[in-house]
Every structure is written in C-alpha cells, then in structure tokens.
Design an enzyme around this catalytic site. Structure first.
Site, mmCIF file in Angstrom:
data_model
loop_
_atom_site.group_PDB
_atom_site.id
_atom_site.type_symbol
_atom_site.label_atom_id
_atom_site.label_comp_id
_atom_site.label_asym_id
_atom_site.label_seq_id
_atom_site.Cartn_x
_atom_site.Cartn_y
_atom_site.Cartn_z
ATOM 1 N N VAL A 25 0.878 -1.168 0.000
ATOM 2 C CA VAL A 25 0.000 0.000 0.000
ATOM 3 C C VAL A 25 0.917 1.221 0.000
ATOM 4 O O VAL A 25 1.686 1.400 0.945
ATOM 5 C CB VAL A 25 -0.896 0.007 1.264
ATOM 6 C CG1 VAL A 25 -1.717 1.289 1.334
ATOM 7 C CG2 VAL A 25 -1.808 -1.218 1.291
ATOM 8 N N VAL A 51 -2.929 -2.880 5.004
ATOM 9 C CA VAL A 51 -1.495 -3.172 4.970
ATOM 10 C C VAL A 51 -1.185 -4.511 5.653
ATOM 11 O O VAL A 51 -0.274 -5.222 5.238
ATOM 12 C CB VAL A 51 -0.651 -2.041 5.589
ATOM 13 C CG1 VAL A 51 0.763 -2.093 5.033
ATOM 14 C CG2 VAL A 51 -1.262 -0.688 5.312
ATOM 15 N N LEU A 421 -6.567 -14.149 13.162
ATOM 16 C CA LEU A 421 -7.795 -14.108 12.367
ATOM 17 C C LEU A 421 -7.592 -13.122 11.223
ATOM 18 O O LEU A 421 -6.946 -12.088 11.379
ATOM 19 C CB LEU A 421 -8.963 -13.664 13.240
ATOM 20 C CG LEU A 421 -9.457 -14.708 14.241
ATOM 21 C CD1 LEU A 421 -10.390 -14.064 15.241
ATOM 22 C CD2 LEU A 421 -10.133 -15.864 13.527
ATOM 23 N N LEU A 476 -18.048 -17.160 17.282
ATOM 24 C CA LEU A 476 -16.605 -17.337 17.473
ATOM 25 C C LEU A 476 -16.458 -18.748 18.046
ATOM 26 O O LEU A 476 -16.257 -18.945 19.245
ATOM 27 C CB LEU A 476 -16.052 -16.305 18.481
ATOM 28 C CG LEU A 476 -15.735 -14.888 17.991
ATOM 29 C CD1 LEU A 476 -16.979 -14.210 17.419
ATOM 30 C CD2 LEU A 476 -15.206 -14.036 19.141
ATOM 31 N N ILE A 479 -13.772 -20.128 20.465
ATOM 32 C CA ILE A 479 -13.772 -19.471 21.767
ATOM 33 C C ILE A 479 -15.039 -19.858 22.539
ATOM 34 O O ILE A 479 -15.002 -20.051 23.755
ATOM 35 C CB ILE A 479 -13.645 -17.933 21.605
ATOM 36 C CG1 ILE A 479 -12.481 -17.602 20.658
ATOM 37 C CG2 ILE A 479 -13.474 -17.250 22.956
ATOM 38 C CD1 ILE A 479 -11.147 -18.211 21.034
HETATM 39 C C1 LIG Z 1 -6.452 -11.487 15.875
HETATM 40 C C2 LIG Z 1 -7.066 -12.567 16.680
HETATM 41 N N1 LIG Z 1 -7.924 -12.268 17.685
HETATM 42 C C3 LIG Z 1 -8.485 -13.262 18.397
HETATM 43 C C4 LIG Z 1 -8.172 -14.573 18.165
HETATM 44 C C5 LIG Z 1 -8.787 -15.670 19.033
HETATM 45 N N2 LIG Z 1 -9.665 -16.532 18.245
HETATM 46 C C6 LIG Z 1 -9.246 -17.732 17.772
HETATM 47 S S1 LIG Z 1 -10.434 -18.527 16.927
HETATM 48 C C7 LIG Z 1 -11.550 -17.310 17.212
HETATM 49 C C8 LIG Z 1 -12.954 -17.415 16.683
HETATM 50 C C9 LIG Z 1 -12.975 -17.832 15.270
HETATM 51 O O1 LIG Z 1 -14.284 -17.804 14.794
HETATM 52 P P1 LIG Z 1 -14.558 -18.274 13.321
HETATM 53 O O2 LIG Z 1 -13.566 -17.708 12.391
HETATM 54 O O3 LIG Z 1 -15.996 -17.995 13.010
HETATM 55 O O4 LIG Z 1 -14.268 -19.838 13.368
HETATM 56 P P2 LIG Z 1 -15.067 -20.992 14.136
HETATM 57 O O5 LIG Z 1 -14.251 -21.322 15.357
HETATM 58 O O6 LIG Z 1 -16.434 -20.496 14.469
HETATM 59 O O7 LIG Z 1 -15.067 -22.120 13.150
HETATM 60 C C10 LIG Z 1 -10.982 -16.272 17.955
HETATM 61 C C11 LIG Z 1 -11.689 -15.034 18.369
HETATM 62 C C12 LIG Z 1 -7.258 -14.837 17.128
HETATM 63 N N3 LIG Z 1 -6.867 -16.065 16.824
HETATM 64 N N4 LIG Z 1 -6.742 -13.827 16.389
HETATM 65 MG MG LIG Z 2 -17.642 -19.150 13.382
#
Ligand SMILES: Cc1ncc(C[n+]2csc(CCOP(=O)(O)OP(=O)(O)O)c2C)c(N)n1
Ligand SMILES: [Mg+2]
Length: 591
Positions: A25, A51, A421, A476, A479
């Site tokens: 960027v 970025v 994420l 989530l 979590i």
């Molecule tokens: C930047 C960041 N913040 C928080 C987390 C903690 N975390 C791990 S998995 C998750 C939820 C993921 O949800 P989703 O993508 O919908 O997947 P699912 O478990 O529902 O299949 C979180 C908040 C992370 N890994 N990275």
């Molecule tokens: Mg999910």
C-alpha cells in the site's frame, strides 16, 4: 558503476535476488521506492486493501513455492504497525518475508514527525533483522544482508525501514556485478547420522515426526525415501502436513491436542522412539510434556542450534538443515539396508495401519443445519489431490485438519503458530499470485472471513480465482467451545437479525452480498445435498469469471470439535464412526 537513488539500487537488488512480485500500500513516505519500482518495471505490484493484508499476502507467496521470498511494502507510521502481525506470523512459522517501510527524514526522526514511529524497535523481536537505514550508502549492503539472513539457518522475516531522504539520496551502485551472498545452512555429519540411526535401531516402535523445516528445505521426497528405506512410520506436524501423502502406508496420522487424528495420537503414545526432523515440539502437537516424553527416547534435528533443548532436552540433538540431514540419512540407511543391518518393522507398521483404518471420527451426517464434519467429507469428494488448501485458525481450521486430505508439500498452507484471524484471504491471494495455475481452496470460519474481507477485492481486481469455503456458525466457535470451561457463552455470538437479509434468519452478516459487492462470486449452501453441486458450480464460476468464489455453508450453530489438554484425553464430543459408511472419505477406507 552508476549513480542512482538509493531506492533504485534497492529495487535493482530485489530484481537480482529473484523478486518478481510485491504486495503493498503506497503512501507519501514510501513514494520514492514506488517511483523506483515504476521505472524499473520488473516487479508486479499487488495493491492490498489493508497493509496487514499485504504482509499475509507476502507470507502466502513465500509458502507456495520453494525459493520464493514475499515482499510487502508500506509507508511510515501505521503501515509498519499494521504489518507487525504479518511479521509475527512469518517468524513463528519460520517463513522469510521482506517488509519494507517508508520513514520520516533522518533529521526529523526525533521530532515526533507526522507518522514517524520507531518501527525497527517494534519489529525487532519478530525479525532476523529490523533496521532503520540512516546512511544511503548502506542501502545496498542492508538489502544484500537481508536476503542472506532470510535464506540462512532458520528462515524468518526481515524489516527494512527507509527514511525519505535516505531513499532519495544518490549513491554509487553497480547492479550488473551485484551478487547475492551465499546462504548459510548447517549440515549434519556422518557420525551424527550414524549415531541417530544406531539409536533408532535399538528401538522397537520408532516413529519420525516430520516438521515444517522439511518443507522449507524442499526435502519431502528425501523424507519419504528415508522412511521407506527404514520402514518407519511418519507423523507429520501441522506445519509438516503434506511432506508424506496422506494415503502413503507409512503416514500414520497427525498427533496433537486439536489438529490431529485419533489414530495419530494413539500411535505416538504407542511409540518408544521419536526422530523429530525440522520440527519444534509445538505445544499444540505435544500437549503435556510429561506424557509426551514418557517411555520414549528423542532425537531432534533442527537447523537452529538454540532450538535443540528449548522445549525439552532430547536424548540426542543434531544441528542441520533438514534437507542435508535427510540426504545423509538416506545414504547411510541404504548402506545399512544393503548390509542387512535394518530391522523388519512390518508388525509395527501394520499395527499403526490398523489404527488408521479403525479409529475414525464420523463425518457422514444428513442434518440441517449442516454439521461441519459433512462439509469436509464433501470437500474430500469435490476437490482433487492437487488442491492447495489455505487456512488459519478456529474450529474450521481444526476440523479441516482432522478431516481433509493433503497429498503434497505446500498444499496445506496454514498459519500454525500465530493464528491471526483474517490471515486466510490475503495469504490465499499470495498463494494465487505465486501459483496462478493451481487449484486453491481456502477455508475460514465466518469470523476469520470477516476480519480481512476487504481483501477479496484484491482477488477480483487482479483476477485471482480460488474457492473460499466459509463455514458459518455465526459464532466465534473455538472461543465459544473454550468458554465451556467457564460455563459461559459471553461475547462470542455473531448472530443478529440483518434487516437487509431476512432469508438468513439470525445468522447476521450476509456474506454473499458483501462478497458480490467486492467483485467476487458467491453461493450459499443450506442443506447437505447442496454441497457437492455448489462446489461444482463454484469451479465453473471460477473458470468463467476468474475471480474468487465464496461458498458459504450455513452450519449448525453449536458443534464441539474434538480437542483436549493431553494426548490421551482428547475429548470426542461427537459419535465415532462405527461403520465405513459413517466415514466414507476416511483415508484408509478410500482404496
Ligand atoms: C487477531 C485474533 N484475535 C483473536 C483470536 C482468538 N480466536 C481464535 S479462533 C476465534 C474465533 C474464530 O471464529 P470463526 O472464524 O468464526 O471460526 P469458528 O471457530 O467459528 O469455526 C478467535 C476469536 C485470534 N486467533 N486472532
Ligand atoms: Mg464461526
């Protein structure tokens, strides 16, 4: 010799070090570098929408092909801080990327200049080198050193921060005679390999733990040859998945607390000797060390000397590039084979194979809303052996690793250590740029998908077709599952009634409309029998429109996925398969 701006020398070096693409960027403080790239013309630039996205693109690009080094570029201040997560992710997984940032002029660094931040200090613990270049004449040397470091020893990222005036200053530089520095890679000695094989020879139930270092060294063929020669089963780590094809008779499953197979854990616990190559005993693989080590001897081969003994003291350690070690392991093993000095391991291998055939989780469900296991089962049916999967974190990634199949190195591109994420979309874009002809399938939960959803526009703009499977539980999920220990379900809901999309009930975000708005194609799947037709339709759309195609699967809201705190207490929340038709795509049942 020729006189040129320092940034022109930098771009000439990028060219000579083999860089053909950059992700970034632009901004005012890095415009001189962009001007140099524009006039040089040898580097194709992919404009990210965030970025951080550029940094993950660079990482996906590196991971896709041996020898690649992804480059990400941003301006001063927030662009550098945005890329910190990318540097963390790359360093955690030993992936070289080069991050270049603009900076305020040298004389104003100390004056709280607009967007001046000490990015080199911030990036230091995440990089092999992080430097603000204060002398223009040092620019060529710093870039040369950066490539040397990224390729030497344990690979990892480098950050080069270029003050505006340093970029603009003219220096003497001769691109024609520029030569990359040789990379340093330690090599196991014959005596070390002999000793490791002696120790393995004394064991009754040995296994090889194959780590991502084997993929970094591009030595998967040597690993398979070595395993076949000595007849010893292989347990790949999450980063090493693909070093040995899933359907190879010596591939006996992955072990760990989450991204693992029941049979992999059982085999690891039944073993009495582990030869770890290019792995780092990650805690999601080992679980509690007392159980992991109990009754077993360990030999650890790693390219980085200080990694030996970091997690636990092995019985023997060898400092070596995985490829160099494996070449020697194969050589010595073949000599011993010819001399009739190798043991017959057939009974042990048969025992492992029997576990692989029988200890299966159920995947065949017809429920509506769809159970996640069914999605991976149908992905196994829809996607061929030569599919490159990309994923990051969440129940989606964990279940994906439990149920999908991987047959080649670099075909499971997963952020193993940092798990940020939002990594999936940009990393996938990097993979697509590196290997435009590949079949690429990304896997995200709904939250991971939403984190950097804007990067889909990059795929649309630059015509980077791939299929993105989004498993939407409107949660989530990982979590939510972890919160069971606290008996709560707090701040993990993604559901709401979307006033513009009553047809999706309370699942909240209308991913189809967002993806379409960003220039991609998108399909929604509500029933299990729609999965296979949707994947076929997605392949057609991808070929026709040359853009990312999202397949969103509406899942049941709550499904707990197998995981635990020790290798012997991974909790199975769902039924296990009691007959082959309940796990029809399980690897050992496919043939
Ligand atoms: C930047 C960041 N913040 C928080 C987390 C903690 N975390 C791990 S998995 C998750 C939820 C993921 O949800 P989703 O993508 O919908 O997947 P699912 O478990 O529902 O299949 C979180 C908040 C992370 N890994 N990275
Ligand atoms: Mg999910």
């Amino acid at each position: 010799m020729a006189r040129m701006r320092a940034v022109e020398a930098a771009v000439a070096i990028l060219q000579r070090e083999g860089v053909r693409h950059a992700f970034g960027v632009p901004g005012a403080a890095i415009n001189p570098l962009y001007a140099a790239m524009s006039s040089n013309g040898s580097i194709e630039h992919v404009l990210a929408r965030h970025v951080e996205g550029a940094s993950h693109m660079a990482e996906g690009y590196t991971r896709a092909k041996a020898g690649n080094i992804g480059v990400c570029i941003g301006t001063s201040g927030p662009a550098g801080t945005d890329m910190i997560t990318g540097l963390y992710s790359a360093s955690g997984d030993s992936i070289p990327i080069l991050c270049i940032t603009g900076q305020a002029p040298v004389a104003r660094l100390h004056k709280e200049d607009f967007q001046a931040v000490d990015i080199a200090a911030i990036a230091k613990p995440l990089t092999k080198l992080a430097v603000t270049v204060l002398e223009a004449a040092q620019v060529p040397g710093v870039f040369q050193q950066a490539f040397h470091l990224m390729r030497s020893g344990r690979p990892g990222p480098v950050l080069i921060d270029l003050p505006f005036d340093v970029q603009m200053t003219e220096i003497e530089f001769d691109p024609d005679t520029y030569t990359p520095l040789p990379a340093y890679k330690p090599t196991a000695s014959r005596a070390q390999v002999e000793k490791a094989l002696d120790m393995l020879g004394e064991a009754e139930r040995p296994i090889i733990v194959a780590g991502g270092g084997i993929i970094n060294a591009d030595a998967s063929e040597e690993l398979v040859e070595f395993a076949e020669t000595i007849g010893v089963p292989v347990i790949p780590t999450l980063m090493g998945w693909g070093t040995i094809p899933d359907d190879h008779p010596l591939m006996v499953g992955m072990a760990g607390l989450q991204t693992a197979h029941q049979y992999g854990n059982a085999t690891l616990l039944a073993s009495d000797f582990v030869l770890g190559i290019g792995n780092r005993w990650a805690n999601r693989h080992t679980g509690g060390l007392e159980l992991y080590r109990r009754g077993r001897k360990f030999v650890h081969v790693d390219i980085e000397p200080t990694q030996i003994g970091r997690v636990f003291p092995p019985d023997y350690g060898i400092v070596s590039d995985a490829g160099a070690a494996l070449a020697l392991f194969v050589e010595v093993a073949k000599e011993r084979q010819t001399a009739g000095r190798l043991h017959d391991r057939k009974a042990w291998v048969d025992e492992c194979a029997e576990r692989k055939r029988t200890m299966l989780r159920r995947t065949h469900y017809d429920d509506v809303p769809i159970k996640p296991q069914r999605v991976y089962q149908d992905m196994n049916l829809a996607f061929e052996r030569d599919t490159r999967y990309v994923s990051t974190i969440g129940l989606s990634q964990i279940a994906g690793a439990q149920f999908l199949h991987v047959f080649k190195p670099r075909y499971w591109i997963n952020c193993g250590q940092a798990g940020p994420l939002g990594w999936t979309i940009p990393a996938t874009i990097g993979v697509c740029v590196a290997d435009p002809d590949a079949t690429v399938v990304a896997l995200s939960g709904d939250y991971d998908f939403q984190f950097m959803i804007e990067e889909l526009a990059v795929g649309a703009q630059f015509n980077l077709p791939y299929i993105h499977v989004v498993v939407n539980n409107s949660y989530l999920g990982l979590i939510r599952q972890a919160q069971r220990a606290f008996e709560m379900d707090y701040a993990v809901q993604l559901s709401f009634d979307n006033v513009n999309a009553p047809e999706i009930g309370s699942y909240g975000v209308d991913h189809i409309k967002v993806a379409e708005g960003l220039g991609c194609k998108a399909l929604r799947v509500q029933r299990p029998d729609e999965l296979l037709p949707a994947f076929e339709e997605a392949k057609k759309l991808m070929a026709e429109f040359r853009v990312p195609v999202v397949v969103e699967v509406i899942l049941e809201r709550v499904t707990n996925i197998s995981m635990g705190t020790e290798l012997d207490n991974v909790v199975e929340f769902e039924e296990l398969a009691v007959s082959p038709d309940q796990a029809p795509t399980a690897i050992a049942l496919l043939d």
